[in-house]
Structure formats: structure tokens, C-alpha cells
Motif scaffolding. Structure first.
Motif, short mmCIF file in Angstrom:
data_model
loop_
_atom_site.label_atom_id
_atom_site.label_comp_id
_atom_site.label_asym_id
_atom_site.label_seq_id
_atom_site.Cartn_x
_atom_site.Cartn_y
_atom_site.Cartn_z
N THR A 152 1.43 8.04 -1.78
CA THR A 152 1.74 7.65 -0.40
C THR A 152 0.57 7.83 0.55
OG1 THR A 152 2.64 9.84 0.07
CG2 THR A 152 4.19 8.15 -0.69
N TRP A 153 -0.61 8.14 0.02
CA TRP A 153 -1.81 8.22 0.85
C TRP A 153 -3.01 7.75 0.05
CZ3 TRP A 153 -5.88 11.55 -0.41
CH2 TRP A 153 -5.59 12.48 -1.44
N HIS A 154 -4.05 7.34 0.76
CA HIS A 154 -5.22 6.75 0.16
C HIS A 154 -6.45 7.50 0.66
CE1 HIS A 154 -7.39 3.61 -1.91
NE2 HIS A 154 -7.91 3.07 -0.82
N PRO A 155 -7.32 7.99 -0.22
CA PRO A 155 -8.48 8.77 0.22
C PRO A 155 -9.35 8.01 1.21
CG PRO A 155 -8.17 8.99 -2.14
CD PRO A 155 -7.22 7.93 -1.69
N CYS A 173 -13.28 -7.71 7.77
CA CYS A 173 -13.33 -7.00 6.48
C CYS A 173 -12.35 -5.83 6.47
CB CYS A 173 -14.75 -6.48 6.21
SG CYS A 173 -15.97 -7.79 5.95
N ASP A 174 -12.21 -5.15 7.59
CA ASP A 174 -11.28 -4.02 7.68
C ASP A 174 -9.85 -4.51 7.50
OD1 ASP A 174 -10.34 -1.48 8.06
OD2 ASP A 174 -10.61 -1.46 10.22
N TRP A 175 -9.53 -5.66 8.10
CA TRP A 175 -8.18 -6.20 7.94
C TRP A 175 -7.87 -6.48 6.47
CZ3 TRP A 175 -8.23 -10.28 12.48
CH2 TRP A 175 -8.19 -9.58 13.70
N LEU A 176 -8.83 -7.10 5.80
CA LEU A 176 -8.62 -7.41 4.38
C LEU A 176 -8.60 -6.13 3.54
CD1 LEU A 176 -10.91 -10.53 4.01
CD2 LEU A 176 -8.42 -10.49 3.83
N GLY A 177 -9.51 -5.24 3.84
CA GLY A 177 -9.60 -4.01 3.07
C GLY A 177 -8.44 -3.06 3.29
N GLU A 196 -3.79 -5.79 -2.16
CA GLU A 196 -5.05 -5.91 -2.90
C GLU A 196 -5.67 -4.55 -3.18
OE1 GLU A 196 -6.04 -8.77 -4.03
OE2 GLU A 196 -4.60 -10.01 -2.93
N PHE A 197 -5.57 -3.66 -2.20
CA PHE A 197 -6.21 -2.35 -2.31
C PHE A 197 -5.12 -1.28 -2.28
CE2 PHE A 197 -9.16 -5.32 -0.34
CZ PHE A 197 -10.28 -5.18 -1.15
N ASN A 198 -4.53 -1.07 -3.43
CA ASN A 198 -3.41 -0.13 -3.52
C ASN A 198 -3.88 1.30 -3.29
OD1 ASN A 198 -4.85 -0.51 -6.03
ND2 ASN A 198 -3.37 0.87 -6.97
#
Length: 883
Positions: free
Chosen positions: A24-27, A227-231, A236-238
Motif C-alpha cells: 500500500t506504499w511505494h518507496p 512525466c510526473d503524471w505518467l510516472g 504502469e508503475f505499481n
């Protein structure tokens, strides 16, 4: 140096307790690399993108430039390595590192945590700590001057450039060990990303980045935000648990972006087909003519192209052909086509769609102000962005969703966007996320149609747009049938090219190309020049320049004999009054229809009016019976209409010629008896007092000179009149017989124009994001007065006129639905609307809410009885006074 996974795990960058996965969190470090990976992948596959940065940041090798861009993009969320941000999601912080308890570890007030701006903090911490990162003293701040603009661009998450100062930045009521932990984390992240992005290019933190000019800063800000919106898209970036080293994680993400064709799937990138020549854009059996024959002689390099040619001569196809050449050459990757009004943008959309099929095959074509289907990738980004995470409205995916949910804004992120010029002008105004608009424009070929149709204030803004486009090595194509020499000079000057006085003149039609400060005028060979065309002119002096009974009878008789007749008036009130009078006059002839078309409709109704106008008076109209159209200026631009007889109120000569472009526009084997040759009836005032018309157009001298010019001859001869008539009317020197009042009024007008242009330019220098993109007030920023108010008719039950309850409309659809239901009105109506409710914040901000009751089927009346609205006549004042 790559930090260990244990260290990475101490900081979360994305957190969502309701995330579908167990993680539930991303580094933080991983998210920063997600965004940098998008930037690197986009850079590597898009020559146009690289070209814009190379032009904006010259004297730097492409390899070094890629390194600096990706490095600074990776630092966009550096400010999240701060205990105040980490405490926004204490459960994520506890899972990532440990529980940080108030009273034991810190005494930070809850409000300081909730309002903490990590973007602003990122550049502020950098300004405080960069010397330790570089291992060097910077006594005169010379090194910082190289970092400042770069960091301001990437940390400005809300469409602004933050200053490197943050009140209370270091005044943290927290355990010194926590403060040191954050400081060490920021240093470690910066040095780790330097090893990933700078070191492979032979650079280090000790090297000075290239000087980042203001246009380059804006370009980088828009690119980084995109790029931030896509990233931030979890599809795409689980979310990932800490594990892979940073270099391995970056390679994995780059491989994913490339192998899944992510940029193409989201409609942000599509390779153009090889240029097939201008004939590919023409109809069967048609050959290039006029200025079209010059297009393939232009260099396929960035520049400004001005196309002057008659209405109906194929300027649009010429512009699209040159844009296609630039796409094929890798000098641009998209096109933004800007037009004066929503109606003209709508009319252009189908033509652009047909072009897209040839130039791209599969392309993401977006119409601003139109309820069109999302690109599938856009749709996914919007849906995922609806989920609120612990960052709330600061979350990049939320901002992306809000942007893409409005067609007015997503036109800048497709392959081809069709919009009003207002949307382009917002790229230089103090509006949130304006840099995304600017980025979309910089990498595109900007085409502005009917470039003569604006006022001094708008030219002040357009000049800034052109300056930015030029500074970033972009391209622009400007189209007009009626461009005066002073205006041509002003537009060329904005591109830092020679003014018209320094450039040899060229006979009409002409094409002007500016590149590297030099202007090349190209002229059309004699065999390709437009055919000679005579238009008969009949001038009538009438009270208020309004058709009297005799003329109305002539109009009715012409329609009864099969003619398609247009009466173009300058006021909506006049159009409404005249249409009613003509309907009454032909009431005994039910086969004769009297149509009305103007700008004061809900956009949803205006679309229907526009479609009906093109159906009944367009190129392919059946023309089996006569018909009458009463219209305002909405028909003088970009609409392919063809009338047998044109009646028009007096207006400036260049706009008159635009209206004449709708008279006998196409060759036909037969016209109704008496209308076999083009003839225009011009209605003017009884004396040289132009009254309300002077208020509309501002320039009494141009009206007077146009009046005199038309009364000196019973015909106009084209194409000569385009150059001779316009230059004569707009010449600076007084005419010998010019009345003193007219000359004095012109001096006042000129001073006012200079003031308005200066006001516009000063507004573009503001860096504070004062307005939201969807704010109803922003219309007044791009239009200096005319039709700058936005009125929203509502029922007493809080519904739109189509029955939708505002509170029941999904958030992602609300901006679009409001746009379809807004009526544009002149600024002078503010005093009439003073009783209407107008909110200061939110999606309804700036909209005048006009409460109505349904008085009859399809007709609504305001509660105070001052206004009525109908789908046929639009918004009307109860007492007809000049608008």
C-alpha cells in the motif's frame, strides 16, 4: 553510489491504504526513478522533444543535455524526504521505517503537516544544503545560480516556479536525529541520482549545468509535470516493496516503458507517416493552386510561416502540408490548430481528422470544447486519478486526471489538438499548469487561423506565445486572407525577425517565412494566382444601419425566388430583432425558412446551430429552395458557407472582405435569376457617427475609411483589393478629406491599443498561479472585454437546462458539462447580472449563475424577468439595448 534497500525503505513516495495490492506504499526513491524513466524514454524516442531542449539550451551536447534533464527531473520530489511530508501518511511511514510519535519524536502541529508543500520544500532544502552535496563553498552563490532555475522548474508541482525560500523550513520541532536522518536522505538521493544520470555522460555534481533561460525553464516544467503524471499511474508503475538496487530498478522501468509502448498507448506519441505531398490532402482531381504551390519550397526547419491568401483558396491544406513536412523531418511531433471561436474550431475538426488519418494513420485527435470520446489511454489515466491517496490534491495522478478530464486542456497532449486561440494564450498567463500547455505547444507546430481577427490585447499575448515558441526552436504557421502590413510587422517582430519596413513587399497572395532572423517573402507564379473576381457593391445609408421595410421585402422576395441570403449584423440584439421581423414577413410562405446564428448560445446549442448552418448554406447544401440566415460575426471566420446574396452592416475593411469570402464562394453551374454575379449590399450609418459600431470595433477611422472606400466605386476587384484596400484603410497617414473628429478619435484609439497591449505583456510576466485552468474567470484574461463573461443558466431546482442536476454530475465530467452549458456574454452585461450568484472558488468560480423557470417548451425566463433563453434565439435581454 546506490543506497541500500534498507535506506530506501525509510521513505514512502506514494501511499494509498485502499490500494488493490497488498503493498500500500511505494518507496520515494523508486517513484522518483519512475518519473525520470518516463523522461528518459520519452527523450530517446522523440526527436522533436530533443530538438526543443537543444534549441532552448544551446551550446550543450545532446548527451550532456539528456543527463542534466533526467537528473533534475529525478529530483522533482526531493522535498518528500522531510518528516512533515512523511507524517501525512503515518501508517505508511511506520511500515516503511518506524512509528514516529508526537510528544516523543516531534511536536509538529497537524496543520503544518497537512499544508506542507513538498515542491516548495524541495528547492528550499536544495538552496540550504547544496554546498554539502557538491563538497564546495559557494560564497557568491555563483554555483547556485546554475541550479536555481532547473530546480524551480521540476519542483513547481502546481504550475508555478517556487522560490528557494521557505518560512519555517528549518524551524522543526523534532528530534535532531530525525532532522539529520532527512538531511542525510536528501544528500544520498542527490548523489545516487547523479551516479545514475550524470556519471554515464562524464558529468558530476561539481559540473555546472547549462544556463537555464526562462523559456527553457518553462519547457522543462511542462515536461517534468507530464512525466510526473505518467510516472504516478499505478497501472504502469505499481507499488513495489523495497528490494532492487536503484540502477536495476531504473533499467526494469525503462524496459517496461519501451516494451509496452506506453507513450504510444497513452496517446502522447505516434510516428508520422512519410510526407505524401500536398495533392494527398486535396480532393480527387484537384491540383495545388495559389500559395499551395509554394509549400514544398520551404525549408523543413523550425520557423514562422505567414500565409496570406483569399478565403477558400486552400490555406488550411497548405498549412497542414507544411506541418506534415515538419513532422516527417522530426522537427515536431504534434500539431495544435487554434481558431478564433468555438464554432470555427468545430468546423475545422472534421478536416483535421481526415488529415490525421493520412499523416499518422492512428492518431490521438482532440477537439477542445467538444464532447468527444477519450483516447483509451487518457481514459485510464482519468479513471485511476479519481482515487484519492494520502497526498490528496497534491497527488500527480489526481492533477493529471483533472487536466485530461477537460478537452480544453488535453488538446496539448495529443497528436493533433483543435482549440480556440484562448487556450493557446493561456500558456503565457498566470494559470495553474500553464507550463503543460507551453510544453505541448513547444513540441508542436502551432497553426493560428484568421490571425487578423484579434485585438491589441490579444496580440500582446500572442506575441509572447510566439516568442516562447521561437526561443524553444518551435514552429508556427499563421493564416489570414486580410493581413495588414503593421500587423504583419508586429508578428514578425515577435519572432525576432525583420519588420515589414525592412522586408521587401510581395504581391498578394504571398507567403512569408522567417528563420534565423531573416524573412523570405515568396510570391505565387502568374499561372497559379487566383482568378480575377468582381463583387458588385451597393451602399445603403439607413438609421442604425438596420434593414428597413423596403430592404426586408427585397430579402424576402429573393428567398422566394430561390436565393440563399445572408444578413450579417454586428449586434446579437439586432440579429434577434431582424430574424423575428423576417419570420413575420415570410409567414405566408412556409417553404421559406429564416435561421439565426450568433455567439450567445449555450455551447451545446451553438454546436447544433453551427451544424444546421453548414447543412443549409454550406458547400454541399441542397439549394432546392430559398432560405435566409441572420447572423453575427460568427460566420465571417473559417466556415465554408456559400450565399447567393450578402447583406452586411458596416465593419472594418479586413472583416468585410472576410464576409465577402462567403459570397459566391464556390463555382456553380447555376444561381437563382438575378444572382448570377456576386453582389453585396453594405448597410452603413446616415452620418459619420458610428455609435455602437465604434464601441464594438474601437476604431472609428477604419470604419469611416471603409465607408468612403465602398462609396467611391460600385465594385471591388479581387485579389488586388486584398492588398490595396487594406493597406489604404490602415495606412498611418491621415487622408486628405478625413474629418478632424475621426483623426482625433484615432489618436485616442491608438493610445488605448498600446495600453492594452502593454497590460497583456505585463500580465504574462506574473509568475503567481492566480487562476485554476477550469476557473470561469480565465476567459477575461484572454479577451479584453468582448464576450468575456460566462453565464450559466440554471433552473430553480439547481439543474442545467438539459435537466442534469449539477450535484449529481460525476466530478470528472463536470468541467466538460459546464462548458457545454455556458453562454458567453459581453463584459458590459456585468451590471445587468449583478443579482446573479457568482462563486469565488471551485469549478463554478467566475460563472454568473442565472436562475430561470421554464416559461414554455424549450424557453426559460429569469426569475427577475430580465432575460429569456431559447435554443432558437439564445440568451435575450427583455429590453433590447445595444450590447
Amino acid at each position: 553510489m546506490n543506497p541500500s534497500p534498507e535506506f530506501i525503505a525509510h521513505y514512502w513516495g506514494k501511499a494509498d491504504p485502499n490500494h488493490s495490492d497488498t503493498q500500500t506504499w511505494h518507496p520515494l526513491a523508486y517513484h522518483m526513478l519512475d518519473v525520470a524513466a518516463v523522461a528518459a524514454a520519452w527523450w530517446d524516442v522523440c526527436p522533436a522533444l530533443r530538438g526543443r531542449f537543444i534549441a532552448a539550451l544551446p551550446k550543450t551536447s545532446e548527451n550532456h543535455l539528456r543527463a542534466w534533464v533526467t537528473f533534475f527531473v529525478s529530483l522533482h520530489d526531493l522535498g518528500k524526504a522531510d518528516i512533515r511530508f512523511q507524517l501525512k501518511a503515518p501508517d505508511a511511514l511506520a511500515a516503511a521505517w518506524r512509528m514516529i510519535a508526537k510528544g516523543t519524536d516531534h511536536e509538529i502541529p497537524p496543520q503544518e503537516i497537512s499544508t506542507f508543500d513538498h515542491g516548495h520544500a524541495g528547492i528550499a532544502w536544495a538552496a540550504t544544503e547544496y554546498e554539502t552535496w557538491l563538497g564546495a563553498r559557494d560564497a557568491d552563490r555563483a554555483i547556485w545560480s546554475g541550479w536555481d532555475n532547473w530546480l524551480a522548474a521540476v519542483t513547481g508541482h502546481h504550475g508555478d516556479f517556487p522560490k528557494p525560500h521557505f518560512e519555517g523550513l528549518a524551524a522543526l520541532e523534532a528530534d535532531p536525529a530525525l532532522i539529520k536522518h532527512d538531511r542525510d536522505a536528501r544528500r544520498t538521493l542527490v548523489t545516487a541520482f547523479a551516479s545514475l544520470f550524470l556519471q554515464p555522460a562524464g558529468l558530476s555534481l561539481q559540473d555546472r549545468p547549462p544556463t537555464c533561460s526562462l523559456p527553457a525553464r518553462a519547457l522543462l516544467a511542462g515536461f517534468c509535470a507530464s512525466c510526473d503524471w505518467l510516472g504516478s499511474n499505478t497501472g504502469e508503475f505499481n507499488y513495489r516493496a523495497p528490494g532492487p538496487a536503484l540502477a536495476d530498478y531504473l533499467c526494469e522501468r525503462l524496459d517496461h516503458i519501451k516494451s509496452t509502448r506506453m507513450l504510444t498507448r497513452y496517446g502522447l506519441l505516434a510516428p508520422a507517416q512519410d510526407y505524401a505531398g500536398l495533392p494527398a490532402l486535396l480532393g480527387c482531381g484537384e491540383a495545388p493552386r495559389g500559395v499551395q504551390t509554394l509549400i514544398d519550397t520551404l525549408p523543413t526547419a523550425p520557423g514562422l510561416t505567414l500565409i496570406e491568401a483569399p478565403t477558400g483558396s486552400g490555406k488550411t491544406e497548405a498549412a497542414l502540408a507544411h506541418a506534415w513536412r515538419l513532422l516527417t523531418a522530426g522537427e515536431a511531433d504534434s500539431i495544435v490548430f487554434a481558431l478564433p471561436t468555438q464554432a470555427t474550431a468545430n468546423a475545422m475538426f472534421q478536416r483535421v481528422e481526415a488529415f490525421a488519418a493520412k499523416a499518422y494513420g492512428q492518431a490521438n485527435v482532440v477537439l477542445a470544447h467538444g464532447k468527444r470520446d477519450f483516447n483509451a489511454g487518457f481514459q485510464q489515466l482519468v479513471e485511476r486519478g479519481q482515487r484519492r491517496t494520502r497526498q490528496g490534491d497534491e497527488e500527480a495522478s489526481v492533477q493529471c486526471a483533472a487536466w485530461l478530464a477537460s478537452s480544453r486542456k488535453r488538446v496539448f497532449l495529443g497528436q493533433i489538438g483543435v482549440c480556440t486561440v484562448d487556450q493557446v494564450l493561456l500558456s503565457v498567463l498566470p494559470v495553474r499548469h500553464k507550463f503543460v500547455r507551453g510544453f505541448g505547444l513547444n513540441k508542436s507546430v502551432l497553426i493560428v487561423d484568421e490571425v487578423h481577427a484579434y485585438d491589441a490585447y490579444m496580440y500582446g499575448l500572442l506575441g509572447e506565445v510566439l516568442k516562447n515558441q521561437h526561443a524553444c526552436g518551435g514552429s508556427a504557421i499563421l493564416l489570414s486572407a486580410t493581413l495588414s502590413a503593421p500587423l504583419r510587422s508586429k508578428l514578425l517582430a515577435a519572432w525576432e525577425s525583420h519588420t515589414a519596413s525592412e522586408t521587401p513587399d510581395a504581391p498578394y497572395p504571398a507567403l512569408w517565412h522567417a528563420m534565423g532572423g531573416a524573412v523570405t517573402p515568396l510570391t505565387v507564379a502568374d499561372e497559379h494566382r487566383p482568378p480575377r473576381r468582381e463583387v458588385g457593391i451597393e451602399c445603403m445609408r439607413l438609421a442604425g444601419a438596420f434593414p428597413d421595410g423596403d430592404l426586408r421585402t427585397r430579402i424576402a422576395e429573393a428567398a422566394k425566388h430561390g436565393a440563399l441570403v445572408a444578413i450579417v449584423v454586428n449586434l446579437v440584439d439586432d440579429a434577434q430583432r431582424l430574424a423575428r421581423a423576417l419570420r413575420e414577413l415570410v409567414s405566408d410562405s412556409p417553404e421559406i425558412e429564416v435561421d439565426i446564428f450568433h455567439a450567445r448560445y449555450r455551447f451545446a446549442d451553438r454546436q447544433d446551430k453551427e451544424a444546421a448552418t453548414l447543412k443549409h448554406y454550406g458547400r454541399h447544401a441542397l439549394r432546392t429552395t430559398g432560405r435566409i440566415l441572420v447572423a453575427t460575426q460568427v460566420v465571417e471566420q473559417s466556415l465554408d458557407l456559400d450565399f447567393d446574396w450578402l447583406i452586411t452592416q458596416i465593419c472594418p475593411v479586413d472583416l468585410l472582405f472576410q464576409r465577402l469570402g462567403r459570397l459566391h464562394r464556390h463555382q456553380r453551374e447555376q444561381r437563382p435569376p438575378g444572382f448570377d454575379t456576386p453582389r453585396c449590399t453594405v448597410l452603413t450609418v446616415e452620418r459619420d457617427d458610428y455609435g455602437v459600431f465604434e464601441l464594438i470595433y474601437g476604431n472609428a477611422r477604419v470604419l469611416w475609411r471603409t465607408d468612403v472606400l465602398l462609396n467611391r466605386s460600385d465594385k471591388l476587384v479581387f485579389p488586388e483589393a486584398y492588398r490595396d484596400g487594406i493597406e489604404r484603410v490602415y495606412q498611418h497617414d491621415d487622408w486628405d478629406d478625413e474629418p478632424e473628429r475621426i483623426a482625433c478619435d484615432f489618436n485616442k484609439f491608438s493610445a488605448e491599443q498600446r495600453r492594452r497591449e502593454k497590460d497583456a505583456q505585463q500580465l504574462t510576466s506574473m509568475t503567481v498561479s492566480s487562476f485554476r485552468d477550469e476557473d470561469g474567470r480565465i476567459t477575461s484574461l484572454t479577451r479584453d472585454g468582448e464576450m468575456s463573461l460566462s453565464v450559466l443558466p440554471l433552473t430553480t431546482a439547481g439543474c442545467l437546462l438539459d435537466g442534469q442536476r449539477i450535484k449529481a454530475i460525476a466530478e470528472r465530467d463536470l468541467a466538460e458539462q459546464l462548458n457545454l452549458n455556458i453562454v458567453p456574454c459581453p463584459a458590459s452585461w456585468a451590471k445587468r447580472l449583478h443579482d446573479c450568484h457568482k462563486e469565488a472558488d471551485g469549478l463554478l468560480a467566475g460563472l454568473w449563475q442565472l436562475v430561470t423557470d421554464e416559461a414554455a417548451p424549450g424557453m426559460w425566463q429569469s426569475s427577475d424577468g430580465q432575460f429569456t433563453y431559447s435554443q432558437d434565439f439564445g440568451l435575450e435581454k427583455r429590453h433590447h439595448e445595444p450590447a
